[in-house]
Structures are given as structure tokens and as C-alpha cells.
Design a protein around this motif. Structure first.
Motif, PDB file in Angstrom:
ATOM      1  N   ASP A  42     -85.464 -34.084  66.932  1.00  0.00           N
ATOM      2  CA  ASP A  42     -84.718 -33.806  68.163  1.00  0.00           C
ATOM      3  C   ASP A  42     -83.397 -33.092  67.871  1.00  0.00           C
ATOM      4  OD1 ASP A  42     -84.815 -33.914  70.947  1.00  0.00           O
ATOM      5  OD2 ASP A  42     -83.455 -35.634  70.988  1.00  0.00           O
ATOM      6  N   ARG A  43     -82.973 -33.034  66.623  1.00  0.00           N
ATOM      7  CA  ARG A  43     -81.747 -32.325  66.229  1.00  0.00           C
ATOM      8  C   ARG A  43     -81.924 -30.816  66.205  1.00  0.00           C
ATOM      9  NH1 ARG A  43     -80.874 -33.859  60.770  1.00  0.00           N
ATOM     10  NH2 ARG A  43     -79.081 -32.509  60.855  1.00  0.00           N
ATOM     11  N   LEU A  44     -83.157 -30.339  66.328  1.00  0.00           N
ATOM     12  CA  LEU A  44     -83.380 -28.909  66.113  1.00  0.00           C
ATOM     13  C   LEU A  44     -82.609 -28.022  67.079  1.00  0.00           C
ATOM     14  CD1 LEU A  44     -85.486 -26.883  67.844  1.00  0.00           C
ATOM     15  CD2 LEU A  44     -87.032 -28.685  67.238  1.00  0.00           C
ATOM     16  N   GLY A  45     -82.424 -28.423  68.330  1.00  0.00           N
ATOM     17  CA  GLY A  45     -81.635 -27.623  69.273  1.00  0.00           C
ATOM     18  C   GLY A  45     -80.203 -27.455  68.801  1.00  0.00           C
ATOM     19  N   TRP A  46     -79.651 -28.539  68.285  1.00  0.00           N
ATOM     20  CA  TRP A  46     -78.277 -28.498  67.776  1.00  0.00           C
ATOM     21  C   TRP A  46     -78.185 -27.604  66.536  1.00  0.00           C
ATOM     22  CZ3 TRP A  46     -76.205 -34.213  67.627  1.00  0.00           C
ATOM     23  CH2 TRP A  46     -76.196 -34.739  68.922  1.00  0.00           C
ATOM     24  N   LEU A  47     -79.124 -27.798  65.612  1.00  0.00           N
ATOM     25  CA  LEU A  47     -79.092 -27.026  64.370  1.00  0.00           C
ATOM     26  C   LEU A  47     -79.308 -25.537  64.628  1.00  0.00           C
ATOM     27  CD1 LEU A  47     -81.030 -29.503  62.066  1.00  0.00           C
ATOM     28  CD2 LEU A  47     -78.567 -29.073  62.127  1.00  0.00           C
ATOM     29  N   ALA A  48     -80.224 -25.210  65.528  1.00  0.00           N
ATOM     30  CA  ALA A  48     -80.455 -23.800  65.860  1.00  0.00           C
ATOM     31  C   ALA A  48     -79.199 -23.190  66.482  1.00  0.00           C
ATOM     32  CB  ALA A  48     -81.643 -23.663  66.808  1.00  0.00           C
ATOM     33  N   ALA A  49     -78.539 -23.934  67.364  1.00  0.00           N
ATOM     34  CA  ALA A  49     -77.306 -23.434  67.995  1.00  0.00           C
ATOM     35  C   ALA A  49     -76.227 -23.196  66.941  1.00  0.00           C
ATOM     36  CB  ALA A  49     -76.823 -24.420  69.056  1.00  0.00           C
ATOM     37  N   GLU A  50     -76.098 -24.099  65.995  1.00  0.00           N
ATOM     38  CA  GLU A  50     -75.097 -23.924  64.931  1.00  0.00           C
ATOM     39  C   GLU A  50     -75.434 -22.737  64.045  1.00  0.00           C
ATOM     40  OE1 GLU A  50     -72.181 -25.361  64.829  1.00  0.00           O
ATOM     41  OE2 GLU A  50     -72.747 -26.506  66.600  1.00  0.00           O
ATOM     42  N   MET A  51     -76.717 -22.537  63.756  1.00  0.00           N
ATOM     43  CA  MET A  51     -77.122 -21.374  62.959  1.00  0.00           C
ATOM     44  C   MET A  51     -76.814 -20.077  63.704  1.00  0.00           C
ATOM     45  SD  MET A  51     -80.698 -22.855  61.385  1.00  0.00           S
ATOM     46  CE  MET A  51     -81.143 -21.427  60.405  1.00  0.00           C
ATOM     47  N   LEU A  52     -77.041 -20.067  65.014  1.00  0.00           N
ATOM     48  CA  LEU A  52     -76.727 -18.875  65.811  1.00  0.00           C
ATOM     49  C   LEU A  52     -75.225 -18.633  65.862  1.00  0.00           C
ATOM     50  CD1 LEU A  52     -79.313 -19.406  68.642  1.00  0.00           C
ATOM     51  CD2 LEU A  52     -79.204 -17.413  67.132  1.00  0.00           C
ATOM     52  N   ARG A  53     -74.448 -19.691  65.935  1.00  0.00           N
ATOM     53  CA  ARG A  53     -72.985 -19.563  65.959  1.00  0.00           C
ATOM     54  C   ARG A  53     -72.489 -18.872  64.694  1.00  0.00           C
ATOM     55  NH1 ARG A  53     -70.965 -24.880  67.704  1.00  0.00           N
ATOM     56  NH2 ARG A  53     -71.086 -24.060  69.805  1.00  0.00           N
ATOM     57  N   ALA A  54     -73.163 -19.113  63.584  1.00  0.00           N
ATOM     58  CA  ALA A  54     -72.751 -18.531  62.303  1.00  0.00           C
ATOM     59  C   ALA A  54     -73.447 -17.202  61.986  1.00  0.00           C
ATOM     60  CB  ALA A  54     -73.040 -19.532  61.182  1.00  0.00           C
ATOM     61  N   ALA A  55     -74.364 -16.772  62.826  1.00  0.00           N
ATOM     62  CA  ALA A  55     -75.147 -15.562  62.536  1.00  0.00           C
ATOM     63  C   ALA A  55     -74.276 -14.311  62.561  1.00  0.00           C
ATOM     64  CB  ALA A  55     -76.284 -15.425  63.548  1.00  0.00           C
ATOM     65  N   PRO A  56     -74.248 -13.562  61.464  1.00  0.00           N
ATOM     66  CA  PRO A  56     -73.440 -12.338  61.420  1.00  0.00           C
ATOM     67  C   PRO A  56     -73.794 -11.342  62.519  1.00  0.00           C
ATOM     68  CG  PRO A  56     -74.255 -12.893  59.229  1.00  0.00           C
ATOM     69  CD  PRO A  56     -74.932 -13.818  60.195  1.00  0.00           C
TER      70      PRO A  56
END
Length: 165
Positions: A17-31
């Protein structure tokens, strides 16, 4: 005036269930998204239920990211236009009052964003670990890449907003 594109990672601190959070954080850091600063706002929410509607107000486009159960193989990627989802469909969130029910409520109230997408990964309901399952961890970069592609297309087609001086 807020960001015109709002990304909302939905989930909880537990397991897949953490995947939404982790994906959002990865997008936040995406160059690739750094050049769109000010146009994209990224939020993470803990099982918001009907309160989800208040988090997309004033956005032109909304991308919701969540763990999903549709009956497909765990690890399958989904990115579905919200108008194709209803609360009675098999496309559901892993939460009690999930994304599909929130979309139905927004539709009934006339508050569904014009462009709204639900993106996620098919989870295995039998996984009960505290961390992501190996299947979801392996699929997560592909989901983020798919959302980056969706965003890239949106940013290329629409003019950049500017603030009057």
C-alpha cells in the motif's frame, strides 16, 4: 493560483500500500519534471477516502497513484482515465472507501477534474509484509516512467502558465 497538474500518491505506511507514496516521491525527484516546477504539485495522502476531493480542487489535471486490485496479475501496470472507472467496477483501491468511490462521489457532485487519471500497480492481496513485495518493487520504476511519459505529453501540448509582472 495553484499548480495546474496535481499528482496525489495515495496509500499507507504498510506493505504494498506504500507504492502510491513511493511513486510520488520518485516523481518529485525525477530530473525530467524539474523543468515543470510550479506547474506540478505532488502530494502524498494516507487513505483519504471522501476527503480526496478537497485535494484536487483548482487543478486542471489530476493523477492519482494507488495500489490496485483488478484481478490481473500482480505487478501489472495500470493508467486509466477516471471517466472509465466507477465505484461498482472491478478496478478498486486497496482501501475501504477507495479511489473509485471518491471518483463516483466527485462525479455526482460535479467536482471531477476534466482530466483525471488513476495510475497504479496490481497488488497481491496475500502479501502481508511491512515492506513492498518484490513484485511491486520491481514494477515501481515502470509505473513512474509511464507517469513521466503521461506528464511529458501534457506539458508539451499545453502552454506554460506565466505570472503577470
Amino acid at each position: 493560483m495553484g499548480a495546474r497538474i496535481r499528482i496525489i500518491g495515495i496509500g499507507s505506511p504498510f506493505g504494498d500500500d506504500r507504492l502510491g507514496w513511493l511513486a510520488a516521491e520518485m516523481l518529485r525527484a525525477a530530473p525530467a519534471l524539474q523543468s515543470a516546477a510550479g506547474q506540478i504539485e505532488i502530494l502524498v495522502l494516507d487513505r483519504p477516502g471522501s476527503a480526496l476531493l478537497s485535494h484536487w480542487q483548482n487543478a486542471d489535471t489530476v493523477i492519482l497513484i494507488d495500489a490496485m486490485r483488478t484481478g490481473q496479475t500482480p505487478g501489472s501496470l495500470h493508467c486509466i482515465a477516471a471517466h472509465r472507472i466507477d465505484g461498482d467496477s472491478s478496478t478498486t483501491s486497496s482501501h475501504g472507501f477507495g479511489v473509485a468511490a471518491a471518483l463516483d462521489l466527485a462525479r455526482a457532485l460535479g467536482e471531477l477534474p476534466d482530466r483525471c487519471y488513476v495510475c497504479g500497480i496490481e497488488i497481491d492481496a496475500s502479501h502481508a509484509g511491512e515492506d513492498l513485495s518484490p513484485t511491486i518493487r520491481a514494477a515501481l520504476p515502470g509505473l513512474v516512467h509511464r507517469i513521466e511519459g503521461l506528464l511529458s505529453g501534457m506539458l508539451e501540448r499545453q502552454p506554460v502558465l506565466s505570472t503577470p509582472v
